[in-house]
Design a protein around this motif. Structure first.
Motif, PDB file in Angstrom:
ATOM      1  N   VAL A  78      38.310  38.656  46.448  1.00  0.00           N
ATOM      2  CA  VAL A  78      38.945  39.703  47.251  1.00  0.00           C
ATOM      3  C   VAL A  78      39.538  40.767  46.336  1.00  0.00           C
ATOM      4  O   VAL A  78      39.207  41.953  46.433  1.00  0.00           O
ATOM      5  CB  VAL A  78      40.034  39.103  48.169  1.00  0.00           C
ATOM      6  N   ILE A  79      40.421  40.342  45.437  1.00  0.00           N
ATOM      7  CA  ILE A  79      40.976  41.216  44.395  1.00  0.00           C
ATOM      8  C   ILE A  79      40.606  40.586  43.051  1.00  0.00           C
ATOM      9  O   ILE A  79      41.286  39.691  42.559  1.00  0.00           O
ATOM     10  CB  ILE A  79      42.505  41.354  44.530  1.00  0.00           C
ATOM     11  N   PRO A  80      39.521  41.027  42.454  1.00  0.00           N
ATOM     12  CA  PRO A  80      38.985  40.361  41.264  1.00  0.00           C
ATOM     13  C   PRO A  80      39.927  40.406  40.059  1.00  0.00           C
ATOM     14  O   PRO A  80      40.868  41.214  39.999  1.00  0.00           O
ATOM     15  CB  PRO A  80      37.697  41.133  40.983  1.00  0.00           C
ATOM     16  N   ARG A  81      39.615  39.558  39.099  1.00  0.00           N
ATOM     17  CA  ARG A  81      40.493  39.343  37.950  1.00  0.00           C
ATOM     18  C   ARG A  81      40.781  40.619  37.170  1.00  0.00           C
ATOM     19  O   ARG A  81      41.860  40.760  36.584  1.00  0.00           O
ATOM     20  CB  ARG A  81      39.895  38.299  37.001  1.00  0.00           C
ATOM     21  N   HIS A  82      39.851  41.575  37.157  1.00  0.00           N
ATOM     22  CA  HIS A  82      40.080  42.769  36.335  1.00  0.00           C
ATOM     23  C   HIS A  82      41.240  43.607  36.879  1.00  0.00           C
ATOM     24  O   HIS A  82      41.803  44.421  36.148  1.00  0.00           O
ATOM     25  CB  HIS A  82      38.806  43.601  36.178  1.00  0.00           C
ATOM     26  N   HIS A  83      41.632  43.405  38.134  1.00  0.00           N
ATOM     27  CA  HIS A  83      42.809  44.099  38.637  1.00  0.00           C
ATOM     28  C   HIS A  83      44.062  43.607  37.907  1.00  0.00           C
ATOM     29  O   HIS A  83      44.965  44.395  37.617  1.00  0.00           O
ATOM     30  CB  HIS A  83      42.945  43.905  40.148  1.00  0.00           C
ATOM     31  N   GLY A  84      44.115  42.321  37.626  1.00  0.00           N
ATOM     32  CA  GLY A  84      45.230  41.804  36.842  1.00  0.00           C
ATOM     33  C   GLY A  84      45.269  42.402  35.454  1.00  0.00           C
ATOM     34  O   GLY A  84      46.345  42.739  34.929  1.00  0.00           O
ATOM     35  N   GLU A  85      44.107  42.562  34.854  1.00  0.00           N
ATOM     36  CA  GLU A  85      44.031  43.154  33.518  1.00  0.00           C
ATOM     37  C   GLU A  85      44.459  44.622  33.549  1.00  0.00           C
ATOM     38  O   GLU A  85      45.150  45.102  32.641  1.00  0.00           O
ATOM     39  CB  GLU A  85      42.605  42.988  32.981  1.00  0.00           C
ATOM     40  N   LEU A  86      44.071  45.346  34.608  1.00  0.00           N
ATOM     41  CA  LEU A  86      44.493  46.738  34.737  1.00  0.00           C
ATOM     42  C   LEU A  86      46.006  46.836  34.888  1.00  0.00           C
ATOM     43  O   LEU A  86      46.640  47.724  34.301  1.00  0.00           O
ATOM     44  CB  LEU A  86      43.813  47.374  35.954  1.00  0.00           C
ATOM     45  N   LEU A  87      46.586  45.929  35.663  1.00  0.00           N
ATOM     46  CA  LEU A  87      48.032  45.952  35.853  1.00  0.00           C
ATOM     47  C   LEU A  87      48.765  45.729  34.541  1.00  0.00           C
ATOM     48  O   LEU A  87      49.684  46.481  34.186  1.00  0.00           O
ATOM     49  CB  LEU A  87      48.444  44.882  36.871  1.00  0.00           C
ATOM     50  N   VAL A  88      48.376  44.711  33.802  1.00  0.00           N
ATOM     51  CA  VAL A  88      49.074  44.389  32.562  1.00  0.00           C
ATOM     52  C   VAL A  88      48.941  45.520  31.549  1.00  0.00           C
ATOM     53  O   VAL A  88      49.887  45.823  30.806  1.00  0.00           O
ATOM     54  CB  VAL A  88      48.547  43.058  31.982  1.00  0.00           C
ATOM     55  N   THR A  89      47.796  46.172  31.537  1.00  0.00           N
ATOM     56  CA  THR A  89      47.596  47.295  30.614  1.00  0.00           C
ATOM     57  C   THR A  89      48.591  48.418  30.879  1.00  0.00           C
ATOM     58  O   THR A  89      49.059  49.083  29.950  1.00  0.00           O
ATOM     59  CB  THR A  89      46.158  47.837  30.744  1.00  0.00           C
ATOM     60  N   GLY A  90      48.936  48.622  32.149  1.00  0.00           N
ATOM     61  CA  GLY A  90      49.828  49.728  32.493  1.00  0.00           C
ATOM     62  C   GLY A  90      51.299  49.400  32.522  1.00  0.00           C
ATOM     63  O   GLY A  90      52.129  50.311  32.648  1.00  0.00           O
ATOM     64  N   LEU A  91      51.642  48.118  32.411  1.00  0.00           N
ATOM     65  CA  LEU A  91      53.050  47.708  32.523  1.00  0.00           C
ATOM     66  C   LEU A  91      53.709  47.599  31.152  1.00  0.00           C
ATOM     67  O   LEU A  91      53.135  47.013  30.231  1.00  0.00           O
ATOM     68  CB  LEU A  91      53.141  46.350  33.229  1.00  0.00           C
ATOM     69  N   PRO A  92      54.911  48.120  31.004  1.00  0.00           N
ATOM     70  CA  PRO A  92      55.610  48.011  29.715  1.00  0.00           C
ATOM     71  C   PRO A  92      55.946  46.578  29.332  1.00  0.00           C
ATOM     72  O   PRO A  92      55.977  46.239  28.144  1.00  0.00           O
ATOM     73  CB  PRO A  92      56.902  48.821  29.943  1.00  0.00           C
ATOM     74  N   ALA A  93      56.213  45.716  30.319  1.00  0.00           N
ATOM     75  CA  ALA A  93      56.615  44.338  30.024  1.00  0.00           C
ATOM     76  C   ALA A  93      55.858  43.382  30.931  1.00  0.00           C
ATOM     77  O   ALA A  93      56.438  42.560  31.628  1.00  0.00           O
ATOM     78  CB  ALA A  93      58.122  44.175  30.207  1.00  0.00           C
ATOM     79  N   GLY A  94      54.524  43.499  30.914  1.00  0.00           N
ATOM     80  CA  GLY A  94      53.687  42.664  31.758  1.00  0.00           C
ATOM     81  C   GLY A  94      53.070  41.509  31.002  1.00  0.00           C
ATOM     82  O   GLY A  94      52.714  41.639  29.833  1.00  0.00           O
ATOM     83  N   GLU A  95      52.935  40.384  31.678  1.00  0.00           N
ATOM     84  CA  GLU A  95      52.329  39.182  31.114  1.00  0.00           C
ATOM     85  C   GLU A  95      51.288  38.681  32.105  1.00  0.00           C
ATOM     86  O   GLU A  95      51.578  38.533  33.294  1.00  0.00           O
ATOM     87  CB  GLU A  95      53.407  38.117  30.885  1.00  0.00           C
TER      88      GLU A  95
END
Length: 278
Positions: free
Chosen positions: A235-252
């Motif tokens: 539904v929301i593939p894994r690369h969305h998680g990768e996109l989020l972490v790339t844009g977040l200052p303190a994302g894991e």
């Protein structure tokens, strides 16, 4: 004892908020958990969300986004608009600090609340969350059924027309997802069906908001964020998680390779523990 509040917003609309009540005495100084529901959902409290929080002595508040569950519709709302509604409601209810947790379509709204209200949000968790639309076809890659989001690119009327004949694609969920929906998370599936039937406009507004500028930037989320994503999510593939972490200052990023869109919610208890440690 749980409660429902109909909170008056500054523009005269009403936001429905469901609340489990105060923390246990041992955890009275901890931030509350604000659950941002998926698309579609009524906003009603879900048993596994409440149970995992109760085991840790935590209060849960679950707002129903505008257009869902009795909250006044706001056609054309952005992700930031919906998050601002939650911020107003938390102020009205006297909540001094919170953790923002969002599942699927709730993920963007949890992040937007953190971006808009750094004074309020201490930590964020997204589970199977949507990343900001980047204008590329790659954003849709891996979705078993991207019809609703693609229709939303044409605006609210186009998304409404799509919804008149759309049917759920059963291949969107994995075997693990269906097992979860037959077990502890059965209430989520029942609630999603009800919300889709009773408040279809809420889903339309969500989808349109996801493919337009959110009105809140990932770069403005200063709180620590745990991005939980299923490697088998259709539904929301894994690369969305990768996109989020790339844009977040303190994302894991916590990638769970075998999880789908629903089974990833099994990570929620550990995600709560992560929040309590930030």
């Amino acid at each position: 004892m749980t409660a429902r509040y109909d909170v008056d917003l500054p523009d005269g609309r009403t936001l429905v908020v469901h609340d489990t009540g105060a923390h246990t005495d041992a955890h009275r100084d901890e931030p509350a958990v604000v659950w941002h529901h998926g698309s579609p959902q009524s906003g009603a409290l879900l048993a596994p969300v409440v149970a995992a929080a109760a085991a840790r002595g935590l209060r849960v508040l679950s707002p129903a986004r505008s257009g869902y569950g009795g909250s006044t519709p706001a056609p054309g709302r952005s992700v930031a608009d919906a998050a601002a509604d939650v911020g107003h409601a938390l102020d009205a209810l006297g909540v001094p600090a919170c953790h923002a947790v969002g599942a699927s379509g709730g993920g963007p709204h949890a992040l937007a609340l953190a971006a808009l209200r750094p004074d309020l949000v201490r930590g964020v968790v997204t589970l199977a969350g949507v990343a900001p639309y980047d204008g590329t076809d790659a954003w849709f890659a891996g979705m078993a059924d991207d019809g609703g989001l693609r229709a939303a690119l044409g605006g609210r009327a186009a998304r409404e027309r799509f919804g008149e004949t759309a049917e759920f694609d059963e291949t969107s969920f994995t075997e693990a997802d269906y097992a979860m929906l037959a077990g502890s998370w059965a209430g989520l599936g029942d609630d999603a069906v009800r919300a889709g039937q009773e408040w279809p406009g809420g889903l339309v507004d969500d989808d349109v908001a996801f493919v337009r500028p959110w009105g809140a930037a990932l770069a403005d989320v200063t709180a620590p964020v745990l991005v939980v994503q299923g490697g088998a999510d259709r539904v929301i593939p894994r690369h969305h998680g990768e996109l989020l972490v790339t844009g977040l200052p303190a994302g894991e990023l916590w990638l769970r390779p075998r999880d789908g869109h629903v089974s990833v919610l099994g990570a929620l208890p550990v995600a709560y523990d992560w929040l309590r440690a930030v």
